[in-house]
Design a protein around this motif. Sequence first.
Motif, PDB file in Angstrom:
ATOM      1  N   THR A   1       8.115   6.072   0.257  1.00  0.00           N
ATOM      2  CA  THR A   1       6.885   5.610   0.903  1.00  0.00           C
ATOM      3  C   THR A   1       6.018   6.801   1.295  1.00  0.00           C
ATOM      4  O   THR A   1       4.786   6.779   1.122  1.00  0.00           O
ATOM      5  CB  THR A   1       7.214   4.751   2.141  1.00  0.00           C
ATOM      6  OG1 THR A   1       7.845   3.538   1.711  1.00  0.00           O
ATOM      7  CG2 THR A   1       5.960   4.420   2.928  1.00  0.00           C
ATOM      8  N   ALA A   2       6.655   7.850   1.811  1.00  0.00           N
ATOM      9  CA  ALA A   2       5.906   9.051   2.176  1.00  0.00           C
ATOM     10  C   ALA A   2       5.473   9.837   0.937  1.00  0.00           C
ATOM     11  O   ALA A   2       4.328  10.310   0.856  1.00  0.00           O
ATOM     12  CB  ALA A   2       6.764   9.937   3.084  1.00  0.00           C
TER      13      ALA A   2
ATOM     14  N   GLY B   1      -5.893  -2.349 -12.089  1.00  0.00           N
ATOM     15  CA  GLY B   1      -6.528  -2.625 -10.813  1.00  0.00           C
ATOM     16  C   GLY B   1      -5.795  -1.919  -9.693  1.00  0.00           C
ATOM     17  O   GLY B   1      -4.587  -1.669  -9.787  1.00  0.00           O
ATOM     18  N   PRO B   2      -6.482  -1.589  -8.605  1.00  0.00           N
ATOM     19  CA  PRO B   2      -5.888  -0.776  -7.542  1.00  0.00           C
ATOM     20  C   PRO B   2      -4.737  -1.438  -6.809  1.00  0.00           C
ATOM     21  O   PRO B   2      -3.919  -0.744  -6.203  1.00  0.00           O
ATOM     22  CB  PRO B   2      -7.069  -0.523  -6.597  1.00  0.00           C
ATOM     23  CG  PRO B   2      -8.039  -1.629  -6.882  1.00  0.00           C
ATOM     24  CD  PRO B   2      -7.887  -1.936  -8.329  1.00  0.00           C
ATOM     25  N   ASP B   3      -4.668  -2.765  -6.854  1.00  0.00           N
ATOM     26  CA  ASP B   3      -3.612  -3.462  -6.109  1.00  0.00           C
ATOM     27  C   ASP B   3      -2.608  -4.148  -7.027  1.00  0.00           C
ATOM     28  O   ASP B   3      -1.960  -5.116  -6.632  1.00  0.00           O
ATOM     29  CB  ASP B   3      -4.231  -4.502  -5.172  1.00  0.00           C
ATOM     30  CG  ASP B   3      -5.116  -3.853  -4.125  1.00  0.00           C
ATOM     31  OD1 ASP B   3      -4.650  -2.897  -3.484  1.00  0.00           O
ATOM     32  OD2 ASP B   3      -6.267  -4.278  -3.970  1.00  0.00           O
TER      33      ASP B   3
ATOM     34  N   GLN C   1       2.501   5.033  -0.629  1.00  0.00           N
ATOM     35  CA  GLN C   1       2.400   3.585  -0.805  1.00  0.00           C
ATOM     36  C   GLN C   1       3.684   2.962  -0.294  1.00  0.00           C
ATOM     37  O   GLN C   1       4.775   3.524  -0.456  1.00  0.00           O
ATOM     38  CB  GLN C   1       2.212   3.228  -2.287  1.00  0.00           C
ATOM     39  CG  GLN C   1       2.144   1.726  -2.553  1.00  0.00           C
ATOM     40  CD  GLN C   1       1.880   1.390  -4.004  1.00  0.00           C
ATOM     41  OE1 GLN C   1       1.422   2.241  -4.770  1.00  0.00           O
ATOM     42  NE2 GLN C   1       2.158   0.164  -4.397  1.00  0.00           N
ATOM     43  N   THR C   2       3.571   1.798   0.325  1.00  0.00           N
ATOM     44  CA  THR C   2       4.745   1.119   0.857  1.00  0.00           C
ATOM     45  C   THR C   2       5.748   0.824  -0.251  1.00  0.00           C
ATOM     46  O   THR C   2       5.384   0.321  -1.321  1.00  0.00           O
ATOM     47  CB  THR C   2       4.350  -0.200   1.540  1.00  0.00           C
ATOM     48  OG1 THR C   2       3.481   0.107   2.636  1.00  0.00           O
ATOM     49  CG2 THR C   2       5.575  -0.945   2.061  1.00  0.00           C
ATOM     50  N   VAL C   3       7.014   1.141   0.002  1.00  0.00           N
ATOM     51  CA  VAL C   3       8.109   0.790  -0.907  1.00  0.00           C
ATOM     52  C   VAL C   3       8.937  -0.283  -0.197  1.00  0.00           C
ATOM     53  O   VAL C   3       9.531  -0.029   0.851  1.00  0.00           O
ATOM     54  CB  VAL C   3       8.974   2.012  -1.253  1.00  0.00           C
ATOM     55  CG1 VAL C   3      10.118   1.608  -2.178  1.00  0.00           C
ATOM     56  CG2 VAL C   3       8.118   3.103  -1.902  1.00  0.00           C
ATOM     57  N   HIS C   4       8.956  -1.475  -0.755  1.00  0.00           N
ATOM     58  CA  HIS C   4       9.621  -2.616  -0.136  1.00  0.00           C
ATOM     59  C   HIS C   4      11.120  -2.585  -0.439  1.00  0.00           C
ATOM     60  O   HIS C   4      11.524  -2.340  -1.583  1.00  0.00           O
ATOM     61  CB  HIS C   4       9.023  -3.921  -0.657  1.00  0.00           C
ATOM     62  CG  HIS C   4       7.539  -4.027  -0.460  1.00  0.00           C
ATOM     63  ND1 HIS C   4       6.964  -4.520   0.688  1.00  0.00           N
ATOM     64  CD2 HIS C   4       6.498  -3.694  -1.277  1.00  0.00           C
ATOM     65  CE1 HIS C   4       5.652  -4.508   0.576  1.00  0.00           C
ATOM     66  NE2 HIS C   4       5.340  -3.998  -0.600  1.00  0.00           N
ATOM     67  N   VAL C   5      11.939  -2.866   0.553  1.00  0.00           N
ATOM     68  CA  VAL C   5      13.392  -2.918   0.374  1.00  0.00           C
ATOM     69  C   VAL C   5      13.789  -4.336  -0.022  1.00  0.00           C
ATOM     70  O   VAL C   5      13.355  -5.319   0.601  1.00  0.00           O
ATOM     71  CB  VAL C   5      14.127  -2.514   1.664  1.00  0.00           C
ATOM     72  CG1 VAL C   5      15.646  -2.553   1.449  1.00  0.00           C
ATOM     73  CG2 VAL C   5      13.700  -1.121   2.099  1.00  0.00           C
ATOM     74  N   VAL C   6      14.609  -4.448  -1.065  1.00  0.00           N
ATOM     75  CA  VAL C   6      15.042  -5.755  -1.564  1.00  0.00           C
ATOM     76  C   VAL C   6      16.569  -5.802  -1.643  1.00  0.00           C
ATOM     77  O   VAL C   6      17.223  -4.768  -1.795  1.00  0.00           O
ATOM     78  CB  VAL C   6      14.439  -6.053  -2.957  1.00  0.00           C
ATOM     79  CG1 VAL C   6      12.931  -6.172  -2.879  1.00  0.00           C
ATOM     80  CG2 VAL C   6      14.835  -4.972  -3.970  1.00  0.00           C
ATOM     81  N   PRO C   7      17.166  -7.002  -1.564  1.00  0.00           N
ATOM     82  CA  PRO C   7      18.621  -7.134  -1.705  1.00  0.00           C
ATOM     83  C   PRO C   7      19.084  -6.864  -3.139  1.00  0.00           C
ATOM     84  O   PRO C   7      18.279  -6.820  -4.079  1.00  0.00           O
ATOM     85  CB  PRO C   7      18.882  -8.604  -1.323  1.00  0.00           C
ATOM     86  CG  PRO C   7      17.635  -9.081  -0.663  1.00  0.00           C
ATOM     87  CD  PRO C   7      16.521  -8.280  -1.227  1.00  0.00           C
ATOM     88  N   ILE C   8      20.390  -6.708  -3.281  1.00  0.00           N
ATOM     89  CA  ILE C   8      21.027  -6.563  -4.597  1.00  0.00           C
ATOM     90  C   ILE C   8      21.557  -7.946  -4.989  1.00  0.00           C
ATOM     91  O   ILE C   8      22.537  -8.417  -4.406  1.00  0.00           O
ATOM     92  CB  ILE C   8      22.161  -5.530  -4.545  1.00  0.00           C
ATOM     93  CG1 ILE C   8      21.600  -4.168  -4.115  1.00  0.00           C
ATOM     94  CG2 ILE C   8      22.866  -5.414  -5.897  1.00  0.00           C
ATOM     95  CD1 ILE C   8      22.655  -3.126  -3.833  1.00  0.00           C
ATOM     96  N   PRO C   9      20.943  -8.624  -5.947  1.00  0.00           N
ATOM     97  CA  PRO C   9      21.226 -10.053  -6.149  1.00  0.00           C
ATOM     98  C   PRO C   9      22.582 -10.373  -6.754  1.00  0.00           C
ATOM     99  O   PRO C   9      23.111 -11.454  -6.542  1.00  0.00           O
ATOM    100  CB  PRO C   9      20.102 -10.500  -7.096  1.00  0.00           C
ATOM    101  CG  PRO C   9      19.767  -9.261  -7.866  1.00  0.00           C
ATOM    102  CD  PRO C   9      19.927  -8.127  -6.887  1.00  0.00           C
TER     103      PRO C   9
ATOM    104  N   PHE D   1       5.509  10.753 -11.393  1.00  0.00           N
ATOM    105  CA  PHE D   1       5.435   9.337 -11.085  1.00  0.00           C
ATOM    106  C   PHE D   1       4.146   8.972 -10.342  1.00  0.00           C
ATOM    107  O   PHE D   1       3.664   7.841 -10.461  1.00  0.00           O
ATOM    108  CB  PHE D   1       6.675   8.902 -10.303  1.00  0.00           C
ATOM    109  CG  PHE D   1       7.886   8.725 -11.180  1.00  0.00           C
ATOM    110  CD1 PHE D   1       8.044   7.588 -11.948  1.00  0.00           C
ATOM    111  CD2 PHE D   1       8.846   9.728 -11.272  1.00  0.00           C
ATOM    112  CE1 PHE D   1       9.138   7.423 -12.788  1.00  0.00           C
ATOM    113  CE2 PHE D   1       9.944   9.568 -12.103  1.00  0.00           C
ATOM    114  CZ  PHE D   1      10.089   8.417 -12.864  1.00  0.00           C
ATOM    115  N   ARG D   2       3.567   9.904  -9.638  1.00  0.00           N
ATOM    116  CA  ARG D   2       2.248   9.646  -9.062  1.00  0.00           C
ATOM    117  C   ARG D   2       1.216   9.438 -10.161  1.00  0.00           C
ATOM    118  O   ARG D   2       0.340   8.563 -10.053  1.00  0.00           O
ATOM    119  CB  ARG D   2       1.831  10.817  -8.163  1.00  0.00           C
ATOM    120  CG  ARG D   2       2.448  10.813  -6.768  1.00  0.00           C
ATOM    121  CD  ARG D   2       1.923  12.007  -5.985  1.00  0.00           C
ATOM    122  NE  ARG D   2       2.494  12.081  -4.659  1.00  0.00           N
ATOM    123  CZ  ARG D   2       2.344  13.120  -3.839  1.00  0.00           C
ATOM    124  NH1 ARG D   2       1.639  14.175  -4.243  1.00  0.00           N
ATOM    125  NH2 ARG D   2       2.887  13.121  -2.635  1.00  0.00           N
ATOM    126  N   ILE D   3       1.306  10.244 -11.217  1.00  0.00           N
ATOM    127  CA  ILE D   3       0.397  10.071 -12.360  1.00  0.00           C
ATOM    128  C   ILE D   3       0.617   8.712 -13.006  1.00  0.00           C
ATOM    129  O   ILE D   3      -0.342   8.003 -13.355  1.00  0.00           O
ATOM    130  CB  ILE D   3       0.591  11.218 -13.377  1.00  0.00           C
ATOM    131  CG1 ILE D   3       0.129  12.549 -12.783  1.00  0.00           C
ATOM    132  CG2 ILE D   3      -0.155  10.918 -14.671  1.00  0.00           C
ATOM    133  CD1 ILE D   3       0.471  13.750 -13.633  1.00  0.00           C
TER     134      ILE D   3
END
Length: 394
Positions: free
Chosen positions: A179-180, A161-163, A184-192, A149-151
């Motif tokens: 994240t570690a 693009g990098p972002d 890269q930051t992994v954002h936590v989101v609700p379950i809709p 998944f890093r690849i």
Amino acid sequence: MERQLTPLVISLMFCLNTEQGHIYTYNRSLGDAVRLVGWEHTAAVRAAAQVPAPPESWEFCLGKPATRFRRGPLAKIEKMLELVATLNGYLRQKARDEARPMILFLEWFDPVHIVAFSLALLALNPRRRFAVWVLYRLGMHNRWWIRFFRIFHAIVRMKLGPDRLTLLSDSSVIARDLTAQMRQTVHVVPIPHAALNGNEPVEFPSPDLSPCDHNRLTCWWPGQPAVTKGLAEIDRITRMAETEDTHLRIIAAAGSHLQAHANGCDVMLVPDVLTRPQYIGWLRSSDIILLPYDPAVYSERTSGIFCEAISAGKMVAVTDGTWMANELKEHDLAKLILSWQQENLPLQLHQLHDDPIVRQKLAGMQQVYSAYHTEQGLAQRLKQIYEQTATRNP
């Protein structure tokens, strides 16, 4: 100019088969959520999916409904080539037709789909209007999968693009670990789709199955009858001796092949694939939702069924060591974490159902879930994440 336009969110549904399971419900809720903040939503869906009444904007265009080769290596190669070609064609068409930014949203996939997506992306001309958002539901504990998944992430950054890559998870535990691992930051989101929509149609089962029958509890084991979801545990419950005061009615999918036994529980089998109205009807008609999931599989992984049950105010019974158990502990509801091997489970379920303190705490958890795990909650969170990440995009 791009930043002034609201984005189009495009769900890529490689694995959708029917309305059964979370994929259909989640992506419908995702569409409703993004529209709450003024965005638009569409979807590119597996061509072979069987959905009677999909949203008008969904296109069933990924792969083909049937392949020339039915099985074996040639069938796999054919499916891969068709998926890459149709996905690349879809993205090219969107790139020609759309001037606004587009978010390609992936939330359920197999490694083969990641390979196909990467190949389709590499065959595109660089398109700065595309961004890729990936929702990870499972943790990674194998270094080879982490590298894989890093690849994949590197390909997305190189091509778009990098972002242009945003990582998400609905589990705080998974988000912390990834994240570690992914740096890269992994954002936590609700379950809709946890909060049931009061305007949704409901198809209730027959009247004699109403909840809160004082001498007989209706206990539903929803979803696919998988071993990792507790098939052996549910089968064991059906064999437990009962009294008139500890009677259970077990509801399960027909594919479980469960059956009633002498002096044991009642067993009622329902179709393996329920429509959404039927699913809601069974949820509302059950007294207790049984979720004896394997902690080895569900220690980090979330459960949409669990969230829906809590948001509906339904009592749940879970296994220690699972994500669901941790959620219950945070609300002082450890009593709902059961040892499925004990002999007095029917009595314990009746006692839990009648416990006013448990019901009071459950009502408090319901309020929390009904405020967070909603389409409105997801809408605001996605908007916040987009504003944080889009400003960095050229």
